[in-house]
Structures are given as C-alpha cells and as structure tokens.
Scaffold this motif. Structure first.
Motif, PDB file in Angstrom:
ATOM      1  N   SER A  18       0.845  -1.203   0.000  1.00  0.00           N
ATOM      2  CA  SER A  18       0.000   0.000   0.000  1.00  0.00           C
ATOM      3  C   SER A  18       0.879   1.251   0.000  1.00  0.00           C
ATOM      4  O   SER A  18       1.972   1.261   0.561  1.00  0.00           O
ATOM      5  N   LEU A  19       0.372   2.313  -0.633  1.00  0.00           N
ATOM      6  CA  LEU A  19       1.087   3.587  -0.679  1.00  0.00           C
ATOM      7  C   LEU A  19       0.561   4.517   0.400  1.00  0.00           C
ATOM      8  O   LEU A  19      -0.638   4.489   0.713  1.00  0.00           O
ATOM      9  N   PRO A  20       1.408   5.357   0.992  1.00  0.00           N
ATOM     10  CA  PRO A  20       0.973   6.265   2.063  1.00  0.00           C
ATOM     11  C   PRO A  20      -0.111   7.226   1.568  1.00  0.00           C
ATOM     12  O   PRO A  20       0.016   7.822   0.492  1.00  0.00           O
ATOM     13  N   LYS A  21      -1.174   7.364   2.370  1.00  0.00           N
ATOM     14  CA  LYS A  21      -2.277   8.248   2.004  1.00  0.00           C
ATOM     15  C   LYS A  21      -1.800   9.693   1.844  1.00  0.00           C
ATOM     16  O   LYS A  21      -2.258  10.426   0.965  1.00  0.00           O
ATOM     17  N   GLU A  22      -0.856  10.114   2.706  1.00  0.00           N
ATOM     18  CA  GLU A  22      -0.344  11.485   2.638  1.00  0.00           C
ATOM     19  C   GLU A  22       0.280  11.765   1.264  1.00  0.00           C
ATOM     20  O   GLU A  22       0.099  12.838   0.696  1.00  0.00           O
ATOM     21  N   TRP A  23       1.020  10.784   0.737  1.00  0.00           N
ATOM     22  CA  TRP A  23       1.676  10.954  -0.556  1.00  0.00           C
ATOM     23  C   TRP A  23       0.651  10.964  -1.685  1.00  0.00           C
ATOM     24  O   TRP A  23       0.753  11.745  -2.633  1.00  0.00           O
ATOM     25  N   ILE A  24      -0.345  10.100  -1.569  1.00  0.00           N
ATOM     26  CA  ILE A  24      -1.423  10.046  -2.565  1.00  0.00           C
ATOM     27  C   ILE A  24      -2.155  11.382  -2.634  1.00  0.00           C
ATOM     28  O   ILE A  24      -2.394  11.932  -3.715  1.00  0.00           O
ATOM     29  N   ASP A  25      -2.500  11.923  -1.458  1.00  0.00           N
ATOM     30  CA  ASP A  25      -3.234  13.197  -1.419  1.00  0.00           C
ATOM     31  C   ASP A  25      -2.381  14.349  -1.932  1.00  0.00           C
ATOM     32  O   ASP A  25      -2.875  15.222  -2.665  1.00  0.00           O
ATOM     33  N   ALA A  26      -1.087  14.374  -1.564  1.00  0.00           N
ATOM     34  CA  ALA A  26      -0.214  15.471  -1.957  1.00  0.00           C
ATOM     35  C   ALA A  26      -0.018  15.533  -3.469  1.00  0.00           C
ATOM     36  O   ALA A  26       0.196  16.608  -4.039  1.00  0.00           O
ATOM     37  N   ASN A  27      -0.119  14.378  -4.140  1.00  0.00           N
ATOM     38  CA  ASN A  27       0.077  14.324  -5.584  1.00  0.00           C
ATOM     39  C   ASN A  27      -1.231  14.197  -6.363  1.00  0.00           C
ATOM     40  O   ASN A  27      -1.214  13.956  -7.579  1.00  0.00           O
TER      41      ASN A  27
END
Length: 326
Positions: A18-27
């Motif tokens: 799984s990818l970090p939610k923070e990184w998903i939201d930031a991009n």
C-alpha cells in the motif's frame, strides 16, 4: 523526505504494497492514476507520472537585509535549480544594483532576463535540462582549461607574452560551465527522472561534482601561472628547461577525462601511471638546480603551479572506480 514502513501482502499470485495516504493526497492521485516505478538492484522508486518537471520559482524581495548580497542570492538560486527568479522591489531598483544583476547573468549559462521594469526584474532559465549532458559539459571545461594551459606553455619560450594577459577572460567561461554543471548535477539529486536520463547514480553525481570543482580550480591556477610567467625574470635557459617537461601534459589530461567519463578503469590506470611519471619529472627540475647556492624563487613558484595544475586532472582520474573481483 518522509520514510514509511509497509508490509508486503499477497493477493492471489501477486505481491502488493500500500502507498501512504499522505503521498497520494499530496500528488492528487486516485485509484485510476498511473505512477512510475523504477527498480534497482536492491531498491525501488515510485513517482507520480508527470510528463513535465514542475517549474521551480523564487521571489527575492528588495531591498535585501544588510548581510545579504543580490549577486550571491541569484547565483545560489541558479545552482539550486530554480527556473524562474523574480526580483520584486517596493521602490525603484537602484541603477548600481541593476547593473550588478545584469553582470551576474553573464556568469550563468541559460539564465536570461525576460522581463524588466523600474522595480521588477524577472529571470528565467531557458535551456531544457534533459537536453544537456554532464559529460559534454565536463569535457568542455577540460578543453577550455587545456587550451589555456597550452598558451601558458608557449609563453615560457615565446618572446611575445601578451597572450598571457587574456587568460583570465577565458577562465570566466570555465567558471560558467562549472556553474551550469553544478546546477545540473544538483538537479539530478532531487529529480530521479533527470538522473535516469543521464544514467547517473548518486555516487556518479557526487564524482561529477568533485571533478567539476577540480577543473575549476585548475583554471584558476593556470591564470595564476600566466601572471607568474608574464612577470618572471627567469633566464631563457631555465624557462626552456621547464617547457621541455610540461609541454605535452595535455595528452595525459585528455586521457584522464576520457577515463572518467567513459568510465574506463584500464585507461585510468594508464593515465595514473603517466601522471606519476610527469610528477617525477617536475620533481627532478629542482634537482637540476640543487647544486646552486640559491634556486630562483620564480623557478620554484612556476614549477609548483604546474604541479598543482597536473594534480587536478590526476585527482579526476583517481575518481574512476577500481574493478573488484566478485
């Protein structure tokens, strides 16, 4: 940079993470977005699949604090990879400072003033970083410096030494290429796509930074040497003795740069051996005058500068990684 720890999961025949939610939201990504995955021997890198590199912009508010310097600020921003540098002043920019800004542009390859009025100056880097090549820039630095070196050698035996006074102007171009290369290799540290375009790993990037600094120092030392020779009171006989030793160094230097940029360890070993022989010949020059009561200080100074210059290229070739048996 934030580090995350994830456990691998198996779903069917696939291994997922799984990818970090923070990184998903930031991009601004979602379940249908595409990402780029780059793999190394023991590493993997995931980046947002953006076709173009985001433009880096910096605004410098004027007037500056007393301890700051506008030329240093612009140069620093250039070396950090900023594409657009805006100078915004609350009042009219003084003519003296405006001229300093214009002069600073001459040192920075690719950076141009694109808009200007009484209280604002906008600069932009107009080159595409992906079309540049660290190897070619480093070779250009070496080529310019070696051209200067050739003129210094000729100055040892020429009756007309006026050309020696022009070398400082040519060293400016060495410095310009140095700044461009430093900007480029710094950018590769924060832009993996750019690093992949140049096929450079982190160690390679560091080595290019060191090599560029060595050649920039060589250019400065050649200028010092040209001044020494121009003002020297040494006899023609002593100058010819020095010339006989140093005249063919460019062959060794070119081998050194080729070995570094290829990279080619066997060529590096050959160049290292040639450097050692060259240094030994320079050392013998002192022995030639050793039986005299007093060796002319000009003689020692000139030989010392040649030693420093040759060591710059020797240190470049020393960066070529040895071959280790598995």
């Amino acid at each position: 940079m934030t580090k995350f720890i994830r456990r691998l999961q198996k779903i069917g025949s696939s291994i997922l993470v799984s990818l970090p939610k923070e990184w998903i939201d930031a991009n601004n990504l979602d379940k249908s977005s595409q990402v780029e995955i780059e793999t190394g021997h023991d590493s993997i890198s995931i980046s947002a699949n953006k076709e173009t590199r985001p433009t880096k912009e910096l605004v410098i508010t004027y007037p500056l604090p007393k301890e700051e310097n506008i030329v240093a600020d612009i140069t620093g921003a250039y070396l950090l990879g900023y594409d657009i540098i805006q100078i915004n002043s609350k009042s009219i920019l003084p003519g003296e400072d405006r001229e300093k800004i214009r002069n600073s542009m001459r040192r920075l390859v690719g950076m141009e003033i694109v808009e200007e009025d009484a209280s604002n100056i906008n600069m932009q880097f107009l080159l595409d970083s992906t079309t540049l090549n660290p190897e070619k820039i480093l070779k250009r630095m070496s080529s310019i410096a070696l051209g200067m070196y050739e003129d210094v050698c000729n100055g040892l035996i020429s009756n007309d030494k006026s050309n020696l006074q022009t070398l400082s102007n040519r060293d400016v171009e060495v410095n310009r290429q140095y700044f461009l290369l430093v900007r480029l290799i710094r950018s590769t540290l924060v832009d993996k796509k750019l690093a992949n375009v140049f096929n450079l790993g982190n160690i390679d990037v560091l080595d290019y930074r060191v090599a560029a600094n060595l050649l920039e120092n060589a250019g400065d030392t050649i200028v010092e040497l040209s001044d020494l020779i121009y003002n020297s009171s040494l006899s023609e006989d002593n100058l010819k003795k020095i010339h006989g030793i140093v005249q063919n160094f460019h062959i060794i230097a070119e081998k050194s740069i080729d070995a570094f940029t290829k990279p080619d360890r066997l060529l590096a070993i050959e160049a290292i051996s040639l450097h050692k022989e060259f240094q030994e010949k320079l050392a013998k020059l002192r022995i030639i005058l050793g039986n005299k009561k007093q060796i002319p200080i000009d003689f020692l100074d000139i030989v010392y500068r040649f030693e420093r210059i040759s060591k710059s290229w020797a240190d470049v070739v020393d960066l070529v990684k040895p071959i280790y048996n598995d």
